[in-house]
Structures are given as C-alpha cells and as structure tokens.
Write an enzyme that holds these catalytic residues in place. Structure first.
Site, PDB file in Angstrom:
ATOM      1  N   TYR A  98     -28.239 -13.747  37.689  1.00 30.05           N
ATOM      2  CA  TYR A  98     -29.659 -13.760  37.344  1.00 30.05           C
ATOM      3  C   TYR A  98     -29.836 -14.620  36.077  1.00 30.05           C
ATOM      4  CZ  TYR A  98     -34.160 -12.126  35.671  1.00 30.05           C
ATOM      5  OH  TYR A  98     -35.441 -12.076  35.216  1.00 30.05           O
ATOM      6  N   ASP A 170     -24.705  -5.139  38.633  1.00 30.07           N
ATOM      7  CA  ASP A 170     -26.161  -5.309  38.750  1.00 30.07           C
ATOM      8  C   ASP A 170     -26.489  -5.167  40.237  1.00 30.07           C
ATOM      9  OD1 ASP A 170     -28.739  -6.313  39.102  1.00 30.07           O
ATOM     10  OD2 ASP A 170     -28.521  -7.878  37.588  1.00 30.07           O
ATOM     11  N   LYS A 195     -37.937  -4.307  40.569  1.00 31.18           N
ATOM     12  CA  LYS A 195     -37.839  -4.910  41.898  1.00 31.18           C
ATOM     13  C   LYS A 195     -37.957  -3.839  42.983  1.00 31.18           C
ATOM     14  CE  LYS A 195     -37.172  -8.369  39.156  1.00 31.18           C
ATOM     15  NZ  LYS A 195     -35.861  -8.878  38.783  1.00 31.18           N
TER      16      LYS A 195
HETATM   17  C1  PLP Z   1     -35.189  -9.247  37.603  1.00 29.15           C
HETATM   18  C2  PLP Z   1     -33.713  -9.121  37.477  1.00 29.15           C
HETATM   19  C3  PLP Z   1     -33.110  -8.732  36.283  1.00 29.15           C
HETATM   20  C4  PLP Z   1     -33.917  -8.499  35.016  1.00 29.15           C
HETATM   21  O1  PLP Z   1     -34.762  -7.417  35.128  1.00 29.15           O
HETATM   22  P1  PLP Z   1     -36.193  -7.310  34.346  1.00 29.15           P
HETATM   23  O2  PLP Z   1     -36.698  -6.005  34.821  1.00 29.15           O
HETATM   24  O3  PLP Z   1     -37.000  -8.484  34.777  1.00 29.15           O
HETATM   25  O4  PLP Z   1     -35.884  -7.352  32.894  1.00 29.15           O
HETATM   26  C5  PLP Z   1     -31.735  -8.592  36.253  1.00 29.15           C
HETATM   27  N1  PLP Z   1     -30.987  -8.825  37.357  1.00 29.15           N
HETATM   28  C6  PLP Z   1     -31.529  -9.207  38.527  1.00 29.15           C
HETATM   29  C7  PLP Z   1     -30.640  -9.450  39.685  1.00 29.15           C
HETATM   30  C8  PLP Z   1     -32.898  -9.363  38.632  1.00 29.15           C
HETATM   31  O5  PLP Z   1     -33.428  -9.766  39.793  1.00 29.15           O
END
Ligand code: PLP
Length: 379
Positions: A98, A170, A195
């Site tokens: 990311y 993640d 998300k």
């Molecule tokens: C969006 C995202 C993040 C960061 O998250 P935020 O809520 O925007 O701070 C980290 N990892 C992945 C894979 C993401 O899609």
C-alpha cells in the site's frame, strides 16, 4: 461461534442501564469517579470508551483473536506497530505495498534508524537471505495492492517463528471473511477498517488484532500514549457496518468473479490481476489460505497511454472514479496518479504499477449494471 453470528453479536451485550439492543454511542471524553481512582474501568476516552471497546471485542472475534485495538485510521494502526521498534532494528516487507505504508516506512521510520528491506515475497524463501539478528518484524500484505500478488502466510510464519521475529499481516484486501492470518501463524493482523470492514465509505479507521497479552499491553501503551484512537460515533458506525460484512463479502466475491471473467477476454484488456484465475502465479496459495477471491481486480489496458487511460477511467457511470475500496459501491482507481502516487516511478515500475493500470473495487450493485458500465467505458 461462526463468522456470521460473530459479525452480528460479538462484543455486544444489551446495554445494562436501558436494555438497548444496539450498543449506545457513549459520546463522552471522561467518566465520573466516586473517589479518586474508583471508577467503572473507564477514565478518559483516549484510552478507553465503551462503544469503542464493544467494537474492539467484535473486531478481535472476526480474526479469531483475543485482543483488538481500534485506531483512527489504518495508518494509525500501522504506526503503532512500527513504534514497537528501536533504532537499528530491521524490517522485512514486500515490494508491492500500500502506497501509504511505503511512504511511512521510507519517509518517517527510516529517519529514526529503522531499516527496511522491500522484497518480492511471492517466494517466501527470500526472507532467509535477509534475516539477521537485527530483524525484528516481517510486515506483509496479501493480496497486494494493486497487483494482487499472493504471499504464503503460513510459509512466512514458519520462518518468523523459527527466528523469533514478529509477523504482522495487513489483511485489508482479503477482509477477515476471506482470510485469517492469526490462524496461519501471524502475530498481528492489521486492517484498514475504512475498507471492507466498515464497508460503506463513511468512516476512516484502522485496527490491530492479536493473541499475545504482553504484546497487547505494549501496543495498548502506544495507542494510549500516542492517541490515534477513534471516537464513539465512528466506532458505532463500524459496529453497524460489520453486521452485514459476511453478506457484503459474499456479494463482492460473486460480482468480482463475474467482472474478472468478463474482463479476461475483453479485447481492450492486456494483463489481468485477480487471484481466482488458475493461471495466477500463486493461485494455489490463494486457494489454500483464502476462502474465496474477493472483489479487487486490476487490469492493464491494451494500446493505452496515459491520455487514453484517463479517458477510460473518466467515462464510467456506475463505477465512481475515487481512491479507497471495499465499500458497497463500485470504484475505479488509477494507481499511478491516485493511490500509488507517493511511490517513486522506479519502484512502481518494478511492481508493475504502470500508466495503463487501472484498479477496480467491485461493489455489490446489480451485476448486469456493472457489466454494462464496463462495456460502455471500454468501448
Ligand atoms: C487503505 C489502506 C491502508 C491505510 O488505511 P487508512 O485507513 O486509509 O489509513 C493500509 N493498507 C491497505 C492495504 C489499504 O488499502
């Protein structure tokens, strides 16, 4: 309890004062004490808040974890994990991260003397070449963003356990419905709750889920000391969103599969990245560690430069041109100028993030409308 039941009930009890079935929004910063230190477990909402606590217990349950911590963004959650490290420590991570994680590692934590190795982790054995006595953390993302590479969590966990290194995953792209890294040997799961978990594109939030109590105490200390914790209203919205996580994910996967199959043979599509295809380089690993393949799909457009790519991403009528992903509505994104603009071009090229790459977050609208929109945009 099974996933659907946990999504609806975990962490939530009828409110003890009124019997309200839905967790109340405890919109308070502080709590009454009958005498100094004599309180009901809550002192100040940066550290603890009952609405957030219910959410954290629910989040933990979704990842089969004992402990959950909610943060005011995914980056806030990642930041807390990085603050476990000290100058001189080394981190092994992927080369297709990311964009915001890459930016934080290289522009913030590298300045504090923490060294990062960005590797192609599609073959986990590469980790052995970079591990040394300073390696304290392996940070992986799978599927990766935006090219949907799959990293074998179990194989990496085997190495991290042998060498006594923390493994954080993640899990944003898969969501807890499709993949549970702790069950595969990871120590910490991180989510951008913004998300799929939140799912309605109305909240920015992050989370960490884990089992080790000592590690939880260290992370809670960072969370309370540094203060990137979410408020009660956002916690409530996410609790509400989670109640349909299993229903939404099922629909995302169904629509995702149909969109991927439609695009695979489309004359305007060159490469397609979706782990559900049997010719995806790590399809067998995806099949082993995920329950389905999700609604995230990237494609490169045939014979398209930046101008033609811009024309196409701007011509959708149902898909919205926007950053982010995982909400009920379908989104189209141009990584090079949007989500991945903070990664230097040389690094982007290595990861296949090229000018004619577009990423789709397939929502849960009617599939006929989504396919018709793709058809007209790619015409
Ligand atoms: C969006 C995202 C993040 C960061 O998250 P935020 O809520 O925007 O701070 C980290 N990892 C992945 C894979 C993401 O899609």
């Amino acid at each position: 309890m099974k996933f659907a039941t946990k999504a609806i009930h975990a962490g939530q009890e009828p409110d003890p004062t009124t019997g309200a079935v839905m967790t109340p929004i405890y919109q308070t910063s502080t709590y009454w004490q009958s005498s100094p230190g004599d309180n009901k477990g809550y002192e100040y909402s940066r550290g603890t808040n009952p609405t957030r606590k219910a959410l954290e217990n629910c989040l933990a349950a979704l990842e089969n974890a004992q402990f959950g911590l909610a943060f005011s963004s995914g980056m806030g959650a990642t930041d807390a994990v990085m603050k476990l490290l000290l100058p001189g420590d080394e981190v092994i991570t992927g080369n297709d991260l990311y964009g915001g994680s890459y930016r934080m590692f290289t522009k913030i934590f590298a300045n504090y003397g923490i060294n990062f190795h960005f590797l192609d982790l599609s073959d986990p054995a590469i980790v052995n070449e970079y591990v040394n006595e300073n390696t304290k953390l392996i940070w992986i993302e799978t599927p990766t963003n935006p090219t949907m590479q799959i990293v074998d969590i179990e194989a990496i966990a085997k190495i991290s356990k042998e060498k006594n290194i923390l493994l954080a995953v993640d899990n944003t792209f898969a969501s807890p419905y499709l993949q549970n890294p702790i069950d595969l040997g990871a120590d910490i799961v991180m989510h951008s709750v913004t998300k799929y978990i939140g799912g309605h594109s109305d909240v920015v939030m992050g989370a960490l889920m884990l089992n080790d109590e000592e590690l939880y105490k260290r992370l809670w200390f960072i969370y309370n000391s540094c203060g990137a914790t979410p408020g009660p209203m956002d916690s409530f919205l996410v609790l509400r969103g989670i109640k349909t996580l299993h229903l939404r994910m099922k629909a995302h996967c169904e629509n995702g599969r149909k969109v991927a199959e439609f695009l695979k043979t489309h004359p305007k599509v060159d490469k397609i990245y979706w782990p559900g295809f049997t010719d995806h380089p790590n399809h067998s690993v995806a099949k082993k560690q995920m329950r389905d393949f999700g609604g995230m799909i990237s494609v490169t457009l045939k014979d398209a430069g930046l101008v033609e790519t811009f024309r196409i991403v701007s011509s959708f009528k149902v898909f919205s041109l926007a950053e982010s992903l995982g909400g009920v509505e379908s989104l189209v994104n141009h990584p090079v100028t949007m989500t991945h603009a903070s990664i230097p071009k040389a690094e982007r090229d290595k990861a296949g993030v090229v000018d004619n790459l577009i990423r789709l977050s397939v929502g849960v609208e009617d599939i006929d409308d989504l396919l018709a929109d793709l058809k007209q945009a790619l015409a």
